[in-house]
Motif scaffolding. Structure first.
Motif, PDB file in Angstrom:
ATOM      1  N   HIS A 144       1.935   1.101  -8.503  1.00 20.32           N
ATOM      2  CA  HIS A 144       1.257   0.828  -7.450  1.00 20.32           C
ATOM      3  C   HIS A 144       1.023   0.575  -6.344  1.00 20.32           C
ATOM      4  O   HIS A 144      -0.050   0.525  -6.288  1.00 20.32           O
ATOM      5  CB  HIS A 144       0.262   2.021  -7.770  1.00 20.32           C
ATOM      6  N   ALA A 145       1.549  -1.188  -6.452  1.00 20.14           N
ATOM      7  CA  ALA A 145       1.115  -2.094  -5.654  1.00 20.14           C
ATOM      8  C   ALA A 145       1.328  -2.585  -4.154  1.00 20.14           C
ATOM      9  O   ALA A 145       2.497  -2.062  -4.021  1.00 20.14           O
ATOM     10  CB  ALA A 145       1.884  -3.188  -6.524  1.00 20.14           C
TER      11      ALA A 145
ATOM     12  N   ASP B  92     -14.066  -1.638   0.617  1.00 19.99           N
ATOM     13  CA  ASP B  92     -13.748  -1.121  -0.744  1.00 19.99           C
ATOM     14  C   ASP B  92     -14.311  -2.358  -1.026  1.00 19.99           C
ATOM     15  O   ASP B  92     -13.461  -3.408  -1.025  1.00 19.99           O
ATOM     16  CB  ASP B  92     -12.595  -0.300  -0.847  1.00 19.99           C
ATOM     17  N   PHE B  93     -15.559  -2.284  -2.411  1.00 16.50           N
ATOM     18  CA  PHE B  93     -15.440  -3.529  -2.893  1.00 16.50           C
ATOM     19  C   PHE B  93     -14.891  -3.792  -3.751  1.00 16.50           C
ATOM     20  O   PHE B  93     -15.072  -5.085  -3.947  1.00 16.50           O
ATOM     21  CB  PHE B  93     -17.073  -3.282  -3.566  1.00 16.50           C
ATOM     22  N   THR B  94     -14.278  -2.736  -4.110  1.00 21.01           N
ATOM     23  CA  THR B  94     -13.216  -2.868  -5.281  1.00 21.01           C
ATOM     24  C   THR B  94     -11.667  -3.434  -5.506  1.00 21.01           C
ATOM     25  O   THR B  94     -11.248  -4.772  -5.194  1.00 21.01           O
ATOM     26  CB  THR B  94     -12.680  -1.186  -6.410  1.00 21.01           C
TER      27      THR B  94
ATOM     28  N   LEU C  31      -0.548  -5.773  -5.111  1.00 20.83           N
ATOM     29  CA  LEU C  31      -2.380  -5.815  -6.046  1.00 20.83           C
ATOM     30  C   LEU C  31      -2.609  -4.343  -5.990  1.00 20.83           C
ATOM     31  O   LEU C  31      -1.539  -3.951  -5.491  1.00 20.83           O
ATOM     32  CB  LEU C  31      -3.256  -6.414  -5.239  1.00 20.83           C
ATOM     33  N   GLU C  32      -3.360  -4.064  -6.795  1.00 21.90           N
ATOM     34  CA  GLU C  32      -3.639  -2.855  -6.567  1.00 21.90           C
ATOM     35  C   GLU C  32      -4.583  -2.228  -6.762  1.00 21.90           C
ATOM     36  O   GLU C  32      -5.809  -2.495  -7.196  1.00 21.90           O
ATOM     37  CB  GLU C  32      -2.975  -2.164  -8.364  1.00 21.90           C
ATOM     38  N   PRO C  33      -4.828  -1.367  -4.845  1.00 18.36           N
ATOM     39  CA  PRO C  33      -6.467  -1.197  -4.361  1.00 18.36           C
ATOM     40  C   PRO C  33      -7.067  -0.497  -4.872  1.00 18.36           C
ATOM     41  O   PRO C  33      -6.501   0.471  -6.129  1.00 18.36           O
ATOM     42  CB  PRO C  33      -5.672  -0.486  -3.013  1.00 18.36           C
ATOM     43  N   GLY C  34      -8.428  -0.688  -5.050  1.00 17.90           N
ATOM     44  CA  GLY C  34      -8.735   0.267  -5.308  1.00 17.90           C
ATOM     45  C   GLY C  34      -8.938   2.229  -5.233  1.00 17.90           C
ATOM     46  O   GLY C  34      -8.429   2.132  -4.091  1.00 17.90           O
ATOM     47  N   ASP C  35      -9.530   3.333  -6.303  1.00 15.21           N
ATOM     48  CA  ASP C  35      -9.571   3.869  -5.685  1.00 15.21           C
ATOM     49  C   ASP C  35     -10.108   4.657  -4.409  1.00 15.21           C
ATOM     50  O   ASP C  35     -11.112   3.874  -4.279  1.00 15.21           O
ATOM     51  CB  ASP C  35      -9.447   5.083  -6.959  1.00 15.21           C
ATOM     52  N   ALA C  36      -9.597   5.409  -3.878  1.00 15.60           N
ATOM     53  CA  ALA C  36     -10.523   6.004  -2.834  1.00 15.60           C
ATOM     54  C   ALA C  36     -11.175   6.555  -3.911  1.00 15.60           C
ATOM     55  O   ALA C  36     -11.310   7.806  -4.463  1.00 15.60           O
ATOM     56  CB  ALA C  36      -9.996   7.188  -1.748  1.00 15.60           C
TER      57      ALA C  36
ATOM     58  N   GLY D 146      -9.679  15.500  -3.393  1.00 12.57           N
ATOM     59  CA  GLY D 146      -8.900  13.926  -3.896  1.00 12.57           C
ATOM     60  C   GLY D 146      -8.934  13.902  -5.085  1.00 12.57           C
ATOM     61  O   GLY D 146      -8.971  14.874  -6.078  1.00 12.57           O
ATOM     62  N   LYS D 147      -8.054  13.078  -5.865  1.00 13.72           N
ATOM     63  CA  LYS D 147      -8.261  12.882  -6.896  1.00 13.72           C
ATOM     64  C   LYS D 147      -8.463  12.800  -7.684  1.00 13.72           C
ATOM     65  O   LYS D 147      -8.916  13.553  -9.024  1.00 13.72           O
ATOM     66  CB  LYS D 147      -6.954  11.062  -7.238  1.00 13.72           C
TER      67      LYS D 147
END
Length: 368
Positions: free
Chosen positions: A21-22, A197-199, A248-253, A269-270
């Motif tokens: 998922h990167a 997104d902070f994450t 990288l793997e972004p933060g989840d929505a 959403g998930k």
């Protein structure tokens, strides 16, 4: 030394297999100051087959035509208004990419400004395209490509496919001026996330510091990351290429439920969850039917024929359906429960709104 370091990191990145998922930094962020610029212009399209502006209703078309002819030394009498149906006044707009240089071509879109029925077969005469600062950055000219058509008969019937009053000219404008950018200024570049997104911002900073070196990147806020970069332009280009290809793997929505009230489309959403709640789903249908009765008087009664109102009222009560959501129920459980009771998309919207009003929906409900 810097060139050797950059080459070494590029080789390492090429040998690195990204995770499932990167995503690359270039796909989730852009560089501050490196962007497209909007251009707009006004011009005339000629060569139309009688589908241009009705000049009696669009005086600006006549004025533009007179001004153009005056530039070529042709002066029309003061009281003369040419009735030309093969000319149309148009608005031209385009996007000027970053780092576009004079002599390069860009695509343009041409749209009718008056009451022209179609621009099919027309040619745009040379027109300047200006930026927000009023300077001319490109010159447009060429033959239009129209994706629709319109046909009208003498009896007034007509048929139209798509929008024939708007079209495009691929490579229809020549760049004449460079737009200055701040890419080569200062000792750093700033990455702006497409979706703050902070994450994700923290993960971008950590990934850059891991690959390039500790202290190279610093998070400014939930959308921007400042990255120290070489001041030499050629080295900065190579360094930027290195940074934007880091994965990288972004933060989840965030947990969201989006409802389109016009089409009934619901997107969940998930991470959407609900707390413990019981939902009852049912409906009451009341049908009123008018069956008027004609009343005939008896023989020799001197009466008159009359219409008597007769209404039939029918009430149908569907079986109530109730299902229970346990605490922490996920998306799969919500969809499965709604499908079991046979609820339609509209019913699902009502259920979600009720859950939100009850404070049981742990997500943001957005209705568009």
């Amino acid at each position: 030394m810097m060139k050797r370091l950059i080459k070494t990191f590029l080789v390492i990145l090429m040998l690195t297999v990204p995770s499932l998922h990167a995503e690359r930094i270039k796909d989730i962020a852009n560089i501050a100051g490196v962007r497209d610029n909007q251009l707009i212009g006004y011009g005339l399209v000629v060569g139309l087959d009688g589908t241009g502006d009705q000049t009696t209703q669009t005086p600006f078309t006549i004025q533009s035509l007179k001004s153009m002819m005056a530039q070529f030394g042709i002066t029309l009498p003061a009281n003369t208004n040419p009735q030309l149906k093969n000319v149309a006044a148009v608005v031209i707009h385009a996007n000027l990419p970053a780092f576009a240089k004079p002599g390069q071509s860009i695509d343009i879109t041409v749209s009718s400004l008056g009451n022209a029925k179609s621009l099919r077969g027309g040619s745009l005469l040379m027109a300047p395209l200006k930026g927000a600062d009023g300077n001319v950055y490109a010159m447009a000219q060429g033959n239009l490509v129209i994706g629709g058509f319109g046909i009208e008969s003498t009896d007034g019937s007509s048929i139209s496919v798509n929008v024939p009053s708007s079209g495009r000219i691929p490579n229809g404008a020549m760049v004449e001026r460079i737009v200055p950018t701040s890419f080569a200024l200062g000792d750093s570049i700033v990455l702006n996330l497409h979706k703050p997104d902070f994450t994700t911002a923290k993960r971008v900073t950590d990934a850059i510091n891991e690959w390039v070196g500790l202290g190279t990147a610093a998070t400014l806020d939930g959308s921007s990351i400042k990255v120290t970069a070489p001041q030499d332009v050629s080295q900065r280009v190579a360094f930027t290429s290195l940074v934007e290809n880091i994965t990288l793997e972004p933060g989840d929505a965030p947990a969201r439920v989006i409802v389109n009230s016009r089409t009934g489309t619901v997107v969940i959403g998930k991470h959407v969850k609900v707390t413990e709640a019981a939902v009852s789903h049912g409906s009451l249908v009341v049908t009123i039917t008018q069956n008027p009765i004609v009343s005939q008087p008896g023989p020799f009664s001197q009466g008159e024929t009359a219409v008597v109102a007769n209404s039939d009222i029918e009430v149908q009560q569907e079986n109530s359906r109730m299902f229970l959501f346990n605490p922490g129920v996920s998306l799969d459980d919500i969809v499965r429960a709604v499908n079991q009771v046979g609820a339609a998309p509209g019913d699902l919207v009502a259920i979600l709104e009720a859950l939100q009003q009850a404070g049981a929906l742990r997500a943001q409900l957005i209705i568009i």
